[in-house]
Design an enzyme around this catalytic site. Structure first.
Site, PDB file in Angstrom:
ATOM      1  CE  LYS A 191      -1.961   2.850   2.778  1.00 42.13           C
ATOM      2  NZ  LYS A 191      -1.890   4.272   1.813  1.00 42.13           N
ATOM      3  CD  GLU A 267      12.511   3.946   8.906  1.00 45.75           C
ATOM      4  OE1 GLU A 267      12.629   4.922   9.615  1.00 45.75           O
ATOM      5  OE2 GLU A 267      12.599   4.197   7.572  1.00 45.75           O
ATOM      6  CB  CYS A 302      12.576   8.930   8.632  1.00 47.51           C
ATOM      7  SG  CYS A 302      13.656   7.653   7.637  1.00 47.51           S
ATOM      8  CD  GLU A 400       9.786  12.585  11.781  1.00 53.17           C
ATOM      9  OE1 GLU A 400       8.890  11.919  11.977  1.00 53.17           O
ATOM     10  OE2 GLU A 400      10.769  11.885  10.985  1.00 53.17           O
TER      11      GLU A 400
HETATM   12  P1  NDP Z   1       1.938   8.308   8.105  1.00 52.47           P
HETATM   13  O1  NDP Z   1       2.386   7.562   8.961  1.00 52.47           O
HETATM   14  O2  NDP Z   1       0.458   8.915   8.192  1.00 52.47           O
HETATM   15  O3  NDP Z   1       1.817   7.401   6.749  1.00 52.47           O
HETATM   16  C1  NDP Z   1       2.669   6.312   6.366  1.00 52.47           C
HETATM   17  C2  NDP Z   1       1.720   5.057   5.908  1.00 52.47           C
HETATM   18  O4  NDP Z   1       0.861   4.572   6.566  1.00 52.47           O
HETATM   19  C3  NDP Z   1       0.929   5.726   4.369  1.00 52.47           C
HETATM   20  O5  NDP Z   1       0.838   4.656   3.554  1.00 52.47           O
HETATM   21  C4  NDP Z   1      -0.391   6.003   4.853  1.00 52.47           C
HETATM   22  O6  NDP Z   1      -1.480   5.922   4.379  1.00 52.47           O
HETATM   23  C5  NDP Z   1      -0.569   4.865   6.134  1.00 52.47           C
HETATM   24  N1  NDP Z   1      -1.543   5.020   7.167  1.00 52.47           N
HETATM   25  C6  NDP Z   1      -1.813   6.346   7.624  1.00 52.47           C
HETATM   26  N2  NDP Z   1      -2.589   6.266   8.506  1.00 52.47           N
HETATM   27  C7  NDP Z   1      -2.997   4.734   8.763  1.00 52.47           C
HETATM   28  C8  NDP Z   1      -3.742   3.933   9.573  1.00 52.47           C
HETATM   29  N3  NDP Z   1      -4.743   4.620  10.434  1.00 52.47           N
HETATM   30  N4  NDP Z   1      -3.921   2.671   9.435  1.00 52.47           N
HETATM   31  C9  NDP Z   1      -3.047   2.147   8.434  1.00 52.47           C
HETATM   32  N5  NDP Z   1      -2.173   3.021   7.713  1.00 52.47           N
HETATM   33  C10 NDP Z   1      -2.062   4.268   7.703  1.00 52.47           C
HETATM   34  O7  NDP Z   1       2.726   9.441   7.706  1.00 52.47           O
HETATM   35  P2  NDP Z   1       2.256  10.938   6.821  1.00 52.47           P
HETATM   36  O8  NDP Z   1       2.467  10.681   5.454  1.00 52.47           O
HETATM   37  O9  NDP Z   1       0.902  11.293   7.083  1.00 52.47           O
HETATM   38  O10 NDP Z   1       3.410  11.939   7.536  1.00 52.47           O
HETATM   39  C11 NDP Z   1       3.123  12.139   8.887  1.00 52.47           C
HETATM   40  C12 NDP Z   1       4.455  12.082   9.481  1.00 52.47           C
HETATM   41  O11 NDP Z   1       5.133  11.010   9.595  1.00 52.47           O
HETATM   42  C13 NDP Z   1       5.585  13.116   8.837  1.00 52.47           C
HETATM   43  O12 NDP Z   1       5.314  14.486   9.182  1.00 52.47           O
HETATM   44  C14 NDP Z   1       6.609  12.400   9.447  1.00 52.47           C
HETATM   45  O13 NDP Z   1       6.805  13.253  10.754  1.00 52.47           O
HETATM   46  C15 NDP Z   1       6.430  11.161   9.434  1.00 52.47           C
HETATM   47  N6  NDP Z   1       6.775  10.481   8.439  1.00 52.47           N
HETATM   48  C16 NDP Z   1       8.028   9.572   8.805  1.00 52.47           C
HETATM   49  C17 NDP Z   1       8.590   8.802   7.540  1.00 52.47           C
HETATM   50  C18 NDP Z   1       9.607   7.884   7.611  1.00 52.47           C
HETATM   51  O14 NDP Z   1      10.378   7.754   6.697  1.00 52.47           O
HETATM   52  N7  NDP Z   1       9.898   7.660   8.897  1.00 52.47           N
HETATM   53  C19 NDP Z   1       7.770   9.011   6.199  1.00 52.47           C
HETATM   54  C20 NDP Z   1       6.726   9.817   6.128  1.00 52.47           C
HETATM   55  C21 NDP Z   1       6.153  10.399   7.263  1.00 52.47           C
HETATM   56  P3  NDP Z   1      -1.721   7.497   3.566  1.00 52.47           P
HETATM   57  O15 NDP Z   1      -0.668   8.230   3.183  1.00 52.47           O
HETATM   58  O16 NDP Z   1      -3.072   6.929   2.405  1.00 52.47           O
HETATM   59  O17 NDP Z   1      -2.763   8.239   4.892  1.00 52.47           O
END
Ligand code: NDP
Length: 496
Positions: A191, A267, A302, A400
């Site tokens: 996903k 991660e 990240c 973050e």
């Molecule tokens: P999220 O953790 O929300 O998203 C990561 C993945 O999880 C996406 O595919 C998202 O889908 C999915 N997801 C979101 N909500 C749910 C849920 N309730 N149940 C299952 N899956 C879910 O990160 P964001 O993209 O919203 O970013 C928010 C913050 O997360 C950033 O500001 C940053 O701080 C951190 N982040 C960290 C990353 C890393 O590499 N460690 C990468 C990206 C973000 P969908 O996008 O469709 O909601």
């Protein structure tokens, strides 16, 4: 190195065909509900495609296809040499489609196309190649039981792997999960993030072209709370590998406990410290890499080096160099090869970043950037931003931000630097700069971080495990250790 001009990239972008269906059991399919969501170019606000928004029913179809393909042995029981051939072909196809894939990354989430073409796509190809080449060189064990017993300990693929990935490196994050999982013989349901589904859909097609059988790699674009949650709660998913925020990572642990106790590997976030000591012999290199460590990919990394801890005596000199870097790294059109920084992934995320910046203006000293800007009158771009004189307890130094925002914190001695560096709920990565070998080893051993880079930042390779301590998660991507997540040990005990 890609030599295309701005005009070339614009020309190629105008002819690109976006895949907008889910990819289930070897075919593009619409969501059962008929629902779609808009995939938007954050640099322009234009809708690129209306992409299938998968729900529980679609995820179930994908998991069923993955299970069927796994149990049939069409991939899971093929020889490692065969899987190697297919993964090497896929690596080659990624390279042959470099420009298209780089554009998909750039248009979908705002990063610079030249970075996508020189870092993201070649990185993905290299990782498929690395796991392809590794998989026929991994041996099982014979336990030392003595005469009369022959005990074989083999690694077996787990079954169906769910992978939920973020938007900051869409193709690379998908690859970090899929390459080892597929190499080991599993079937995968991926996903992608709703902001960036396009390269994952193309990857699934290319994998089929490389010879991956139908049902082995399925892609279910959709929203996190629907498609992501359905995968996390599915009773027939054996393992869930996630990269994203710490808050959502914790949800996956709950989904697992409330469903089939699937393995969950996380991660998650980071607030990585970069420690610069007065005995650093090359302050210019430290400044170059500190700027790269926070401004690359708009800071949407990240492991971004978002906390710069500097020994007091050299702080002003280092900050002066960083301010010059910030001035030279202003955002521009992501398709223009001379641009230094791209767009934030969407307006909502840009607003989140700006909330931190605006708060920081009240508690610290802004020395560079600090504004939300547009490029050609469009998009959400955040200037490279530096705050000096930040207290290490300030939210801009603790949370973050996931944007190009650097907090500079002064320290007096080694003990204080280590204490502040470790005073964080996160522990993904850390960097340190010193010319003293013994200091480097001493501090590397004390920092709570999955990777410590010495006299560089954010060092990683397919050969080395990547992952965190504390609330940065506990999964390890990359290296042979990633295979631990996607395999189980099977003992076969034979009496003779
Ligand atoms: P999220 O953790 O929300 O998203 C990561 C993945 O999880 C996406 O595919 C998202 O889908 C999915 N997801 C979101 N909500 C749910 C849920 N309730 N149940 C299952 N899956 C879910 O990160 P964001 O993209 O919203 O970013 C928010 C913050 O997360 C950033 O500001 C940053 O701080 C951190 N982040 C960290 C990353 C890393 O590499 N460690 C990468 C990206 C973000 P969908 O996008 O469709 O909601």
């Amino acid at each position: 190195m890609s030599e295309l001009s701005h005009k070339d990239w614009i020309g190629k972008a105008s002819t690109i065909r976006f895949r907008d269906k889910a990819f289930i059991d070897g075919k593009p399919v619409a969501a059962r509900s008929g629902r779609t969501f808009a995939s938007v170019n954050p640099a322009t606000g234009e809708t690129l495609a209306k992409v299938a928004s998968c729900g529980e029913e679609d995820v179930d179809l994908a998991v069923t296809a993955a299970r069927r393909s796994f149990e049939s042995g069409v991939w899971s029981r093929t020889s490692p040499a065969h899987r190697k051939d297919v993964l090497l072909r896929l690596a080659q196809l990624l390279r042959e489609n470099l420009h298209e894939l780089a554009l998909l990354e750039s248009l979908d989430m705002g990063k610079l196309v030249k970075d996508a073409a020189t870092v993201d796509v070649p990185g993905s190809a290299a990782i498929f190649q690395w796991y392809g080449e590794a998989i026929d060189k991994i041996y099982g064990e014979v336990a030392p039981t003595g005469e009369g017993d022959l005990v074989l300990v083999r690694r077996e693929p787990l079954g169906v792997i769910g992978a939920v990935v973020p938007w900051n490196f869409p193709l690379d994050m998908a690859t970090w999960k899929c390459a080892p999982a597929l190499a080991a013989g599993n079937s995968v349901v991926l996903k992608p993030a709703e902001q960036s589904p396009l390269s994952a859909l193309r990857l699934a097609e290319l994998a089929m072209e490389a010879g991956l059988p139908a049902g082995v790699l399925n892609v279910v674009p959709g929203l996190g709370e629907t498609a992501g949650q359905a995968l996390g709660r599915h009773m027939d998913v054996d393992c869930l590998a996630f990269t994203g925020s710490t808050a959502v990572g914790k949800m996956f642990l709950q989904y697992s406990g409330q469903s089939n106790m699937k393995q969950v590997w996380l991660e998650t976030g980071g607030k990585s410290p970069n420690l610069v000591f007065a005995d650093c012999g090359d302050l210019d290199a430290a400044a170059d890499m500190a700027a790269f460590g926070i401004f690359f990919n708009q800071g949407e990394v990240c492991s971004a080096n978002s906390r710069l801890l500097v020994q007091r005596g050299i702080k002003d000199a280092l900050v002066e160099k960083l301010v010059r870097h910030a001035a030279a790294s202003q955002p521009g059109d992501p398709l223009d090869p001379v641009s230094k920084m791209g767009a934030m992934v969407d307006a909502r995320h840009a607003a989140n970043v700006m909330r931190f910046v605006d708060a920081g203006k009240k508690t610290a000293r802004l020395v560079a950037g600090g504004d939300l800007v547009t490029v050609n009158g469009r998009g959400s771009f955040v200037q490279p931003t530096i705050f000096d004189d930040v207290a290490h307890t300030d939210p801009i130094a603790r949370d973050e931000i996931f944007g190009p925002v650097l907090s500079v914190i002064a320290f007096d001695d080694e003990a204080e630097a280590i204490r502040m560096a470790n005073d964080s709920p996160y522990g993904l990565a850390a960097s340190l700069w010193t010319d003293s070998l013994s200091r480097a080893h001493r501090i590397a051993g004390r920092l709570h971080a999955g990777t410590v880079s010495v006299n560089t930042v954010d060092a990683l390779s397919p050969m080395t495990p990547f992952g965190g301590f504390k609330q940065s998660g506990f999964g390890r991507d990359l290296s042979l250790h990633a295979l631990d997540k996607y395999t189980a040990f099977k003992t076969t005990w034979i009496k003779y």
